[in-house]
Design a protein around this motif. Sequence first.
Motif, mmCIF file in Angstrom:
data_model
loop_
_atom_site.group_PDB
_atom_site.id
_atom_site.type_symbol
_atom_site.label_atom_id
_atom_site.label_comp_id
_atom_site.label_asym_id
_atom_site.label_seq_id
_atom_site.Cartn_x
_atom_site.Cartn_y
_atom_site.Cartn_z
ATOM 1 N N SER A 488 0.868 -1.209 -0.052
ATOM 2 C CA SER A 488 -0.092 0.129 -0.089
ATOM 3 C C SER A 488 0.941 1.388 0.040
ATOM 4 O O SER A 488 1.980 1.299 0.715
ATOM 5 C CB SER A 488 -0.762 0.083 1.056
ATOM 6 O OG SER A 488 -1.471 1.303 1.322
ATOM 7 N N PRO A 489 0.518 2.398 -0.663
ATOM 8 C CA PRO A 489 1.338 3.612 -0.670
ATOM 9 C C PRO A 489 1.293 4.219 0.674
ATOM 10 O O PRO A 489 2.224 4.788 0.912
ATOM 11 C CB PRO A 489 0.279 4.487 -1.584
ATOM 12 C CG PRO A 489 -0.469 3.652 -2.340
ATOM 13 C CD PRO A 489 -0.752 2.222 -1.558
ATOM 14 N N GLY A 490 0.278 3.803 1.797
ATOM 15 C CA GLY A 490 0.428 4.220 2.982
ATOM 16 C C GLY A 490 1.345 3.493 4.172
ATOM 17 O O GLY A 490 1.667 3.868 5.205
ATOM 18 N N TRP A 491 1.706 2.275 3.450
ATOM 19 C CA TRP A 491 2.613 1.549 4.442
ATOM 20 C C TRP A 491 3.732 2.228 4.669
ATOM 21 O O TRP A 491 4.531 2.683 3.962
ATOM 22 C CB TRP A 491 2.706 -0.078 3.974
ATOM 23 C CG TRP A 491 3.575 -0.936 4.419
ATOM 24 C CD1 TRP A 491 5.094 -0.922 4.312
ATOM 25 C CD2 TRP A 491 3.332 -1.577 5.611
ATOM 26 N NE1 TRP A 491 5.751 -1.785 5.270
ATOM 27 C CE2 TRP A 491 4.620 -2.185 6.137
ATOM 28 C CE3 TRP A 491 2.425 -1.849 6.521
ATOM 29 C CZ2 TRP A 491 4.764 -2.970 7.138
ATOM 30 C CZ3 TRP A 491 2.316 -2.711 7.601
ATOM 31 C CH2 TRP A 491 3.637 -3.368 7.748
ATOM 32 N N ILE A 694 -2.141 3.595 5.647
ATOM 33 C CA ILE A 694 -2.606 2.235 5.164
ATOM 34 C C ILE A 694 -4.250 2.122 5.286
ATOM 35 O O ILE A 694 -5.258 1.618 4.717
ATOM 36 C CB ILE A 694 -2.216 1.143 5.976
ATOM 37 C CG1 ILE A 694 -2.261 0.985 7.308
ATOM 38 C CG2 ILE A 694 -0.483 0.916 5.148
ATOM 39 C CD1 ILE A 694 -1.719 -0.335 7.904
ATOM 40 N N ALA A 695 -4.724 2.891 6.394
ATOM 41 C CA ALA A 695 -6.253 2.893 6.697
ATOM 42 C C ALA A 695 -6.744 3.937 5.822
ATOM 43 O O ALA A 695 -7.936 4.196 5.615
ATOM 44 C CB ALA A 695 -6.421 3.111 8.095
ATOM 45 N N ASP A 696 -5.836 5.123 5.744
ATOM 46 C CA ASP A 696 -6.401 6.378 4.934
ATOM 47 C C ASP A 696 -6.436 5.880 3.321
ATOM 48 O O ASP A 696 -7.301 6.515 2.499
ATOM 49 C CB ASP A 696 -5.534 7.393 5.051
ATOM 50 C CG ASP A 696 -6.121 8.768 4.909
ATOM 51 O OD1 ASP A 696 -5.667 9.585 4.062
ATOM 52 O OD2 ASP A 696 -6.951 9.160 5.716
ATOM 53 N N ASP A 697 -5.877 4.842 2.886
ATOM 54 C CA ASP A 697 -5.738 4.476 1.543
ATOM 55 C C ASP A 697 -7.170 3.909 0.735
ATOM 56 O O ASP A 697 -7.728 3.079 1.808
ATOM 57 C CB ASP A 697 -4.801 3.210 1.372
ATOM 58 C CG ASP A 697 -4.394 2.496 -0.033
ATOM 59 O OD1 ASP A 697 -5.359 2.744 -0.850
ATOM 60 O OD2 ASP A 697 -3.521 2.022 -0.173
ATOM 61 N N ALA A 699 -8.061 2.013 -1.332
ATOM 62 C CA ALA A 699 -8.267 0.741 -1.522
ATOM 63 C C ALA A 699 -8.530 -0.157 -0.334
ATOM 64 O O ALA A 699 -8.850 -1.287 -0.366
ATOM 65 C CB ALA A 699 -7.067 0.158 -2.256
ATOM 66 N N MET A 700 -8.390 0.408 0.869
ATOM 67 C CA MET A 700 -8.332 -0.310 2.188
ATOM 68 C C MET A 700 -9.973 0.078 2.693
ATOM 69 O O MET A 700 -10.398 -0.874 3.417
ATOM 70 C CB MET A 700 -7.521 0.185 3.554
ATOM 71 C CG MET A 700 -7.512 -0.836 4.519
ATOM 72 S SD MET A 700 -6.627 -2.458 3.764
ATOM 73 C CE MET A 700 -5.087 -1.845 3.113
ATOM 74 N N TYR A 701 -10.685 0.989 1.898
ATOM 75 C CA TYR A 701 -11.986 1.395 2.433
ATOM 76 C C TYR A 701 -12.952 0.173 2.515
ATOM 77 O O TYR A 701 -13.733 -0.087 3.226
ATOM 78 C CB TYR A 701 -12.450 2.701 1.737
ATOM 79 C CG TYR A 701 -13.876 2.966 1.763
ATOM 80 C CD1 TYR A 701 -14.472 3.720 2.745
ATOM 81 C CD2 TYR A 701 -14.804 2.430 0.668
ATOM 82 C CE1 TYR A 701 -15.756 3.907 2.700
ATOM 83 C CE2 TYR A 701 -15.803 2.768 0.857
ATOM 84 C CZ TYR A 701 -16.466 3.374 1.814
ATOM 85 O OH TYR A 701 -17.815 3.759 1.559
ATOM 86 N N PRO A 702 -13.134 -0.576 1.350
ATOM 87 C CA PRO A 702 -14.003 -1.717 1.308
ATOM 88 C C PRO A 702 -13.827 -2.744 2.372
ATOM 89 O O PRO A 702 -14.953 -3.528 2.428
ATOM 90 C CB PRO A 702 -13.640 -2.318 -0.051
ATOM 91 C CG PRO A 702 -13.019 -1.203 -0.956
ATOM 92 C CD PRO A 702 -12.183 -0.532 0.163
ATOM 93 N N TYR A 703 -12.669 -2.737 2.895
ATOM 94 C CA TYR A 703 -12.488 -3.620 3.866
ATOM 95 C C TYR A 703 -13.123 -3.497 5.274
ATOM 96 O O TYR A 703 -12.830 -4.482 6.270
ATOM 97 C CB TYR A 703 -10.853 -4.154 3.797
ATOM 98 C CG TYR A 703 -10.390 -5.078 2.796
ATOM 99 C CD1 TYR A 703 -10.674 -6.210 2.426
ATOM 100 C CD2 TYR A 703 -9.660 -4.098 1.770
ATOM 101 C CE1 TYR A 703 -10.100 -6.810 1.330
ATOM 102 C CE2 TYR A 703 -9.327 -4.853 0.554
ATOM 103 C CZ TYR A 703 -9.586 -6.223 0.352
ATOM 104 O OH TYR A 703 -9.052 -6.779 -0.626
ATOM 105 N N VAL A 704 -13.252 -2.099 5.821
ATOM 106 C CA VAL A 704 -13.564 -1.817 6.995
ATOM 107 C C VAL A 704 -14.594 -2.607 7.584
ATOM 108 O O VAL A 704 -14.665 -2.797 8.702
ATOM 109 C CB VAL A 704 -13.641 -0.330 6.994
ATOM 110 C CG1 VAL A 704 -14.213 0.217 8.424
ATOM 111 C CG2 VAL A 704 -12.592 0.378 6.381
ATOM 112 N N GLY A 705 -15.672 -2.912 6.593
ATOM 113 C CA GLY A 705 -16.874 -3.803 7.317
ATOM 114 C C GLY A 705 -16.274 -5.144 7.637
ATOM 115 O O GLY A 705 -16.923 -5.594 8.862
#
Length: 856
Positions: A488-491, A694-697, A699-705
Amino acid sequence: MGAEEELHLIDLDGKDLSARAPQLLSKLPEGNYSAEIQRTTVETNTDVVNTLDDLRSELLRLRKGLVEVARPEGLGIAAVGTAPRSDFSDFELTTTGRYGRMQEQYRLLVDEQLICGLQIHVGVADRDLAIEITQRIARDLPVLLALAASSPFWNGADTGYASIRTIIWQRWPTAGATGPLKSAAEYDRLLADLIASGVIADAKMAYFDVRPSSHAPTLELRVCDACPVVDDAILVAGLFRAMVASAEHEILAGRPYAPVPPPIHRAAIWRAARGGLSGDLLDNSRHPRPIPAALAVQSLVERLTPQLRRLGDYEQVSALTEAILARGNSADRQRAAFAERGQLADVVDLVVSETEGASGGVVPDAPVLRTYRIRAGDEAVGLGGHTRPVYADLVESFRAMGIDDILRAEQQRDEWIAGHGVTFGVEGYQQEFAVDLMPRIISPHEWAALSAGLIQRARAIEAFLRDCYGEQRLLADGVLPSERVVDSPGWREEALRLPADVVRAPIMGFDLVRNEFGGWRVLEDNVRNPSGAAYAIAIRDLLDEVLPDLPRPPGLLDPADALSRLRATLLANTGSDPVSGMAASAPEAGIAASAPEAGIAALLSNGSEASAWYEHKTLAERAGLLLVQPADLQVRDGAVIHVPGGERIDALYLRLDDELVDTVDGSGRAIGAQVFEAAAAGGVVLANAPGNGIADDKAMYPYVGEFIGYYLDERPLLESVPTYRTGDSAERRTVLERVGELVTKPVDGHGGAGVLIGPDASAAEVSARRAAIAGDPEAWVAQEVVSLSSHPTFVGGRLQPRRVDLRAFVYVRGLRAEQCELAPLALTRVAPQGSLVVNSSRGGGAKDTWIVTEQT
């Protein structure tokens, strides 16, 4: 013509269904009143009439007769598809052999039948002609359903449908269209085959959308919900009779027609049930496409004008059409009633008063904005231009001011903004922050729901961050592919070295939107350095000075209260905060206030070049934080020292435009790396630490659920916007086919940069974005377009709708729910005219957000 109405019986004290139909029917004449399958319903049957006026009189007469026997028993009546507070357990079977057999055979289908419909009969003596008419009018039935839709609530919740009754009803094996038929004999053979199959017992169980009546020489419309406002039922009857007359004329003239394919008909009915008058309906073309529901209704009336005139119904149908498009159908009105206080009891009271009241319905006692461009999904103004009650005082106050005074207030606003330096950086330049004078109101029940949902989301994200830079259980258990994280770009690799038990994202921001049905959705998570809190505080200060006489509602939260809570949150993990972990006194109140905390917290900024420099200055000054820049810091013996004052800093709130370890001061000193080493050793706590990206990314948004389920063992309380990960090959194919229909975003974008709204984009822009996604799939995500709610905004001294979103903030002191709170402020962002993009960097503005809580 004639009509049958099914009416729910409502206990006026409890607002629930009452199974006392047998007692009431014993006091009513059998010719006009009868039992239904459920004991909570009475059916009325009008006498045969020839005019719409006579039909109206019949419906009013029969309702009045039922009310006269129901009221002494403490009961009301409600002509709606579903009773707003109905529950599966409310069903009680009417005790007849026929109904008993049906329950035994159909089980859950019968047990769910807490629904009521409206049936309209139009005389057609020739059954062969009736069958031909049935085929021709199928294309227009969805319009009638949209007009009559009155069942948004089911089992105590908003279903998202305008007519959930339709969805429930369509489960019957004979519901829907008959399919192509050429004659009455063919229809009779169809019925005979269905009866012989054992699926139905007799012809009365042929529950088709339109059918030749089983007991009268009529064509019977069965697709509509019951209508609480009698005039809505009259409109449906007038249009249905004209549709029958028009089809008869075409048949006698020998005009050909193209049958609607059954899947298209079913799709059109579904769309009408989903959106009613607030969404789109399918047009009347050979290859149907979505069009606004109001346009579909108007087109139908125009097409039926010759028959309406011949029947003498044109003026009345036209007036009733205009009225329902102005006030909305029952589903719209029910949702508006619920929005006021979040109480289904209010919705019950509305539908009972409409059912038992005048034929034209209840006229809202609220100011009307006659020049306002009405749209479904407006938060403050209903379809008839009537303001919601909660906005009535505000609208009257501005109306009393007049345009000249409003324009003068706007000039004072501009002077206040310039004088206080309220700016926001855009591409290296500071521009004044645009503010609208009409506040937005968030009701107590909405704020309580947002509090629960956002705290849940914040806890899951914090747990995810700790896990990713700690044990990595989520990756080991296969919930998330490891490459999604480490690539991830945020890692940030260095973030693995921070203490495991320190809160990584104490300040989280969430962008929320409301759709046209009033449902809240989380659009984005902002975990790195969410901005906006200081602007929300400034806007309230502005409004208090420029418009001090605007009527404030009781229970209005003061956004400045967030400042002390912010400082307490920053110090909560340093050991310096005496109230760390204190429980919230109430969801809307958040963590209890305390005396000034011990310890020193600082906000680290890049300085005047930062886009949110105004916010950095304001938060530091008003929250009691040191405002520092890289040159102000020094690391001594593992501690971070504020050089000008010599103080040791306990917590450092990072508001940098770049990564901490890459930060240098003017002399090139690698102070960022030194500060990080101190944090890794426990010498200072970093608020919104490196690696949070990585949480701001996106692409990670769909996984929050999934995070919520994995870490909290809960279901998400707030829904997310449907999002596609273009790094997934299957989802990428879908996105590439639909770039022109979706919103596409870079995964590491912010401030609206790189966002392309497909329906508003040119063909060249869509083509370029498709190529960009194909070239670097991991760099993008796509989301379904959400029709953002709108809010009245001043344009030239007059109110006009503009799309809005909401940025809210959660302060996190730990992983437990009682260690988190929704900050008592929010920033409403406003899009420019015709746009869905609300970011200030893209021409958007903001307005004061009035968060109202319950008074105790």
